[in-house]
Structure formats: C-alpha cells, structure tokens
Design a protein around this motif. Sequence first.
Motif, PDB file in Angstrom:
ATOM      1  N   UNK A   1       0.817  -1.214   0.000  1.00  0.00           N
ATOM      2  CA  UNK A   1       0.000   0.000   0.000  1.00  0.00           C
ATOM      3  C   UNK A   1       0.847   1.258   0.000  1.00  0.00           C
ATOM      4  N   UNK A   2       1.694   1.470   1.017  1.00  0.00           N
ATOM      5  CA  UNK A   2       2.574   2.637   1.008  1.00  0.00           C
ATOM      6  C   UNK A   2       3.628   2.609  -0.097  1.00  0.00           C
ATOM      7  N   UNK A   3       4.131   1.417  -0.453  1.00  0.00           N
ATOM      8  CA  UNK A   3       5.154   1.340  -1.502  1.00  0.00           C
ATOM      9  C   UNK A   3       4.629   1.948  -2.803  1.00  0.00           C
ATOM     10  N   UNK A   4       3.392   1.635  -3.170  1.00  0.00           N
ATOM     11  CA  UNK A   4       2.810   2.183  -4.392  1.00  0.00           C
ATOM     12  C   UNK A   4       2.021   3.477  -4.133  1.00  0.00           C
ATOM     13  N   UNK A   5       1.903   3.839  -2.854  1.00  0.00           N
ATOM     14  CA  UNK A   5       1.150   5.027  -2.505  1.00  0.00           C
ATOM     15  C   UNK A   5       2.025   6.205  -2.144  1.00  0.00           C
ATOM     16  N   UNK A   6       2.395   6.311  -0.852  1.00  0.00           N
ATOM     17  CA  UNK A   6       3.118   7.480  -0.365  1.00  0.00           C
ATOM     18  C   UNK A   6       4.633   7.344  -0.441  1.00  0.00           C
ATOM     19  N   UNK A   7       5.165   6.144  -0.115  1.00  0.00           N
ATOM     20  CA  UNK A   7       6.596   6.024   0.137  1.00  0.00           C
ATOM     21  C   UNK A   7       7.425   5.637  -1.080  1.00  0.00           C
TER      22      UNK A   7
END
Length: 555
Positions: free
Chosen positions: A98-104
């Motif tokens: 989720x964060x890898x492809x989202x925020x981070x």
Amino acid sequence: MSDIEIAQAARLKPVHALGDALGIPEEALDPRGRHIGKVAQPWLDTLADRPDGKLVLVTAISPTPAGEGKTTTTVGLGDALNRIGKRAIVCLREPSLGPVFGMKGGAAGGGYAQVVPMEQINLHFTGDFAAIALAHNLLAAMIDNHIHHGNALGFDLRRISWKRVMDMNDRALRDNVIGLGGPGNGMPRESGFDIVVASEIMAILCTATSLSDLKERTARIVVGETAERKPITCATLKAQGAMAALLKDAISPNLVQTLENNPAFVHGGPFANIAHGCNTAIATRAALKLGDYVVTEAGFGADLGAEKFIDIKCRRTGLRPSAAVLVATARALKYHGGMAVADVSKEDVAALERGLPNLERHLRNVQEVYGLPCVVAINHRSHDTPAEIELLVRRVEALGGQAVVAKHWADGGAGAEALAREVVAACEKPNSFRFVYDDALPLWQKVEAIATKVYGASGITASAAVKERIERLQAEGYGHFPVCIAKTQMSFSTNAALRGAPSGHTLDIREVRLAAGAEFVVMVCGDIMTMPGLPKVPAAELIDIDGQGRISGLS
C-alpha cells in the motif's frame, strides 16, 4: 545515486554465508533465492537456553512530509555497532505494498543504510503478506459459506465484524455490499475491506510464539455475533487448522542483509497508526539469542509505535529494551515549527525553536513515561546548519538526554559510529522500564492513561454506543487486554494538521474492535482509516521496469 541504484550496485553475500556467520545450520535455513532465507521455527526453539543480547528500540518524533529516517537510522546503527566490534542484528517490519505504491515508494531504508535485496523486500518478498491475506479471506469465505448453507450458528448479518483484506490502498473498497446477484451468490449484507497490515491475522503472527500458539490464537478470533449478542469465533467454523496451514511458512523469520553485509531479520508488518506497529516477536527473540545487540524499530512516533511496542509487544512477550533511540531531523522539526515543506531546507532557527516541543515531549515520554535511557539521533542532512545543530544538541542536553549527529545516510555505518558508542553506553545505564498503565485498569482508564500521559490530551470522549461497547467488553472478560489506539500518526492529537506538541485536546473514540486472538482491543479515534487511499500522485506513477527486468522508481 538514488536509493535503488545504490541497492542494485551492492555486493551481497549468499544467504547461507549469513547463516554460517550466525551459526544457523544449513538444514535450518530455507533459501528463497540466493540472498533471502527463512529460518526454521523448530531450530529457533533450540536456542531457548542461550542468554539474550541487549534490545535497542528505535523510535522517532511525529512523522512529517519532510521525513525523519527511522528505518534508515535503524539500519545505520546496526551497521555502526558491527563496525565498532559488537555483534549486532537488525530487526525490521516488512513493507506493505500500500505505502510502496502510494506514499513512500519503498521502506527498506535509504542512502547507504539499507536492507537488501531492496526490490524483493519492497515488493512480494517471501509471500508472507499474501499468506496472511489468504488465511484472513479464507475465514471470510467460510463465514459467508456457512450463512449460505443455513446459518446454523445463527449469525446476525448486521453484526459480522470480519471483513476481507488486500495489501493495497484502495478507498473504493472500504464499504461495500456483498452477496448480490441472487440466491446462488449468498446473502446480501454490508461489508468492506481493510489493508492486510490491519488484519488481526497480521497482529497474531507478530505476537505468536510458535505455530501452535498462532493456531490457538486464531481459534479465539471473534468474527461476529448472534441476534442475542453471543460471540461466534473462528473455532466454531473449524477454520483455524486450514488458516494455520496457510501460515506454516510465513511464521518463520526472513533473513536478509544490510548493504554492509550484516544480518537483518525482516518479518511481519502491522502499521502503528492502525495496529501495533512492530516486527514479529519470533524474529526479535531469535535475534536476541544470536546477537549481542538487537536494533529494532517501532512504527511512526514514540507516541504510537513505541507506546504499543511497550504496552502490547513487551507486555505480552516479556521483552525489555535496554535503551531507546529517538530519531529527529532539523527539517522535520522546522515543519513542526510552521514552515512549509518546500522551505524546510533553508536555515530558520526560529522555526526550529518553535518545532522543538515535539521532540521534547517525545523525549520526556521515552525517559519519564516509559523509563528508558534515550539517545537522540540527529539524522543529518546536507543543508543542516551549525546553528540548527547547536540548538538541537543544547535543548536535548537540557532535558537530560544525549544528542548525536549521525551521517549514516551518506556514509553508512561509518557515519553512525558515534551514535553506536552512545547507544552502547546508554544500554549500561540504570533502566526503570515501565508500562503506561496497569493490566488491572479498566479499558476506559487505559485509553485515558495513554491520552493524558503520552498525547498531552485533557481527556477522552466517546458516543453512548461506543461507551456501551467498551463496558460490554469489560463485562465479558476482556478488560485485562491492552488497548491499541488507531489514530493519525501526524500529530499527538487526532487532528493531523496540529503540528508541534498540542495540549488540552480531547481524544474521541469513534469505534471499538475486539481482537480476541491478538489479545488487544482496538480503539479507533478521529478519522483514521483501516483501508487507506492512494494520494493524488501515487508513487506507482514513478515505478517502472525495463526490458531486462531492472526496476526503477523505488526509493
């Protein structure tokens, strides 16, 4: 070079070489490719009589868009401890897609302080998250299948609490209606999705001590209620055996390495804003038996991750940290002082001064509320000025702490040797480790203790329905459980826009969720979501792969 270019240029040791250095026999190390391995749980049980090393908890100030670098510091400190002659092992959580492809865009450290192979760790890795999702969704399928075939257990369709999960940010799945399309497709009812890292199965995996313990905890999961409000558990559906079979490999810790070829366990991955934010107890215990120093992180700031590490993980496992490291950057503190993200690279001692209360409250919490010796790691950035660093060091020392400038992002372990020496010294200092609240306190008072002691709140509130739910859980025998507060990580309050160290605010409990298998009660506060959404410009737009299979854009 970018983070991914640095990682791709690294010279990695074969995983068996890492195992040999730790004394792990070949038959106990299951290679997953050349540089990743799983350490067999039965062999880890043979280490029980070995003495433990010293546990160092890395935490941070409240997160900001300007960045703090907690994972980077954890890795850099582990490398630095090895450089000064200590046998150190790093323990991290696995990144969620989720964060890898989202925020981070990635969560394996940064610069010259990373765990590798970075692409695999950030993407599918060893399939642990997929196994957790499958086990979780198998239980969801068995619930609806049971209802379709007559509902002998008497599920009240309005009170089924077990949603489905996927490891991706997708706001469209938060709330939905399932079972549409006629009698053959099941019974229509409201449901939804959470992200995998919010699954109770993830929490159970991270607190379980063995596969048998995991299966027993899974059996106790409460998935819904009857119309008479009687709980229905996973055990009544006879699902726990099949779920544990899916998790057979996932429970074994994943062994990888840092850029400097030092060992790292990367295992488990609950978020700290909606779950308890720690890597698996199994991995931490294994590292303590195999190393002299174990450096682990807890998610987000010391108000969220560190509090849950102490009040949930340590309370349930008997783990006791010897010292803590509090990570801060001048740029993040200037953001807390009111600067815009675009301006935080400029010198502004006044803004830094205004933002320092955030660092000071976190430091006081670690030292006075949690009772731990603490070293403040100033994660150095090239634009930090002498005036800013001098102010930071002086203010930390005025609070009885020690601040050390660390340059591990640019220089790897060599840049954090001074930090490593201070951490070794802190581990020998008197330690008055304690929990924020006593087990015997009622659930309401446990939340109140965290809100007032840690968040600086004046008190807590809840609707009549939420209060009734808390009182009923207390009466049903769950009052001895720890509480896991789900709230924004961006502020001590439930308002993400309140920077610095707000005081006198109120913590409002919006929803209560029982995690009977994980053995805690989740208190959902403010507008936090257990299924995040993608940002306006997701990191996925920057991630790519060429015709030779070389990935770019992860950072």
